[in-house]
Design an enzyme around this catalytic site. Structure first.
Site, PDB file in Angstrom:
ATOM      1  N   ASP A  63     -45.370  13.709  -2.354  1.00 15.99           N
ATOM      2  CA  ASP A  63     -43.921  13.631  -2.505  1.00 15.99           C
ATOM      3  C   ASP A  63     -43.228  13.643  -1.151  1.00 15.99           C
ATOM      4  O   ASP A  63     -43.821  14.045  -0.144  1.00 15.99           O
ATOM      5  CB  ASP A  63     -43.407  14.778  -3.399  1.00 15.99           C
ATOM      6  CG  ASP A  63     -44.037  16.120  -3.071  1.00 15.99           C
ATOM      7  OD1 ASP A  63     -44.636  16.263  -1.994  1.00 15.99           O
ATOM      8  OD2 ASP A  63     -43.917  17.030  -3.894  1.00 15.99           O
ATOM      9  N   ASN A 124     -41.929  27.217 -10.935  1.00 17.54           N
ATOM     10  CA  ASN A 124     -41.564  26.812 -12.297  1.00 17.54           C
ATOM     11  C   ASN A 124     -42.649  25.928 -12.922  1.00 17.54           C
ATOM     12  O   ASN A 124     -42.425  25.299 -13.946  1.00 17.54           O
ATOM     13  CB  ASN A 124     -40.208  26.092 -12.307  1.00 17.54           C
ATOM     14  CG  ASN A 124     -40.218  24.810 -11.476  1.00 17.54           C
ATOM     15  OD1 ASN A 124     -41.264  24.373 -10.994  1.00 17.54           O
ATOM     16  ND2 ASN A 124     -39.053  24.193 -11.320  1.00 17.54           N
ATOM     17  N   HIS A 126     -44.057  23.280 -11.473  1.00 24.21           N
ATOM     18  CA  HIS A 126     -44.085  21.873 -11.053  1.00 24.21           C
ATOM     19  C   HIS A 126     -45.327  21.580 -10.222  1.00 24.21           C
ATOM     20  O   HIS A 126     -45.850  22.465  -9.534  1.00 24.21           O
ATOM     21  CB  HIS A 126     -42.788  21.452 -10.332  1.00 24.21           C
ATOM     22  CG  HIS A 126     -42.586  21.977  -8.947  1.00 24.21           C
ATOM     23  ND1 HIS A 126     -41.361  22.418  -8.483  1.00 24.21           N
ATOM     24  CD2 HIS A 126     -43.429  22.112  -7.881  1.00 24.21           C
ATOM     25  CE1 HIS A 126     -41.471  22.794  -7.220  1.00 24.21           C
ATOM     26  NE2 HIS A 126     -42.712  22.612  -6.832  1.00 24.21           N
ATOM     27  N   GLU A 131     -40.766  18.182 -12.068  1.00 24.48           N
ATOM     28  CA  GLU A 131     -40.149  19.407 -12.565  1.00 24.48           C
ATOM     29  C   GLU A 131     -40.365  19.521 -14.078  1.00 24.48           C
ATOM     30  O   GLU A 131     -40.715  18.527 -14.738  1.00 24.48           O
ATOM     31  CB  GLU A 131     -38.642  19.373 -12.252  1.00 24.48           C
ATOM     32  CG  GLU A 131     -38.294  19.259 -10.766  1.00 24.48           C
ATOM     33  CD  GLU A 131     -38.405  20.602 -10.008  1.00 24.48           C
ATOM     34  OE1 GLU A 131     -39.214  21.461 -10.387  1.00 24.48           O
ATOM     35  OE2 GLU A 131     -37.654  20.757  -9.018  1.00 24.48           O
TER      36      GLU A 131
END
Ligand code: F6R
Length: 223
Positions: A63, A124, A126, A131
């Site tokens: 990313d 979270n 990810h 996400e």
């Protein structure tokens, strides 16, 4: 899924570096998918110290923030600083997600796919910047970062307002096509989400849970 618990951050870094070293030695033309963030810093340091031959290696970063790639906090700068400037990889062989994102996917496909993908995990759940709620079929695309992720990553910036709000990330479908996946997690604040992802329900609400559907995944944790 088994979570291999290691004694120290040093051991985590060195075991994942061992896996990459083995890959590079057994397959000269290896294609790697690589993460940024805090967790892999020790692994990159370890890899650099091993003086491996990177001349035939092709890398795809997972990313990038949508920001100037020359900014000191860009993932391109991170990779140059921690790995690429310190090993003999060809600049043309290190790829970062770009637009049009289909062309980045074509590059992966044109290289005959990713052999080894190294992942971290967000608080979270990810992986890369997929996400919660990301489709399990997702491909490389532009995404909006969640508030939590912006907050978690603000430690790298002068102010939270400087953190980019968007990124380009490999999709979950893209990641799952890797032949082998290694996930590394560091810190007891990651233990709960790691357990939920590896041993709870496989759901798009917990992106990392998709790894339960892959048949060649190793998960390493240290507190
Ligand atoms: C970064 C990436 C992210 C991180 C995750 C954990 O390239 O893919 O998914 O792996 O946010 O980040 P750290 O290691 O900083 O806790």
């Amino acid at each position: 899924m088994e979570i291999k618990v290691l004694k120290s951050y040093k051991e985590l870094s060195s075991i994942v570096a061992d896996i990459i070293e083995k890959q590079l030695k057994e397959h000269l033309l290896s294609k790697l998918a690589l993460p940024t963030g805090n967790t892999p810093l020790g692994m990159y340091e370890e890899l650099v110290s091993r003086k491996l031959d990177w001349k035939s290696v092709i890398t795809f970063n997972l990313d990038v923030y949508l920001m100037n790639p020359d900014h000191p906090q860009s993932y391109q700068s991170y990779m140059r600083k921690n790995l690429f400037n310190k090993v003999n990889i060809y600049p043309d062989h290190s790829h970062f997600p770009f637009r049009p994102t289909e062309a980045f996917e074509d590059k992966i496909e044109g290289s005959m796919g990713i052999d080894l993908c190294i992942l971290g995990i967000g608080n979270n759940g990810h992986i890369a910047f997929n996400e919660p709620g990301s489709s399990f079929k997702s491909r490389t695309r532009v995404v909006d970062l969640f508030e939590q992720t912006i907050k978690d990553n603000s430690r790298f910036f002068d102010s939270i307002d400087d953190v980019p709000k968007q990124a380009i990330t490999m999709g979950l479908g893209t990641i799952m096509e890797s032949k082998k996946i290694v996930l590394m997690a560091n810190g007891d604040h990651k233990l709960n989400i790691l357990n939920v992802a590896m041993n709870g329900e496989v759901t798009e609400d917990v992106p990392a849970s998709i790894l339960q559907n892959h048949d060649n995944v190793e998960v390493y944790y240290c507190d």
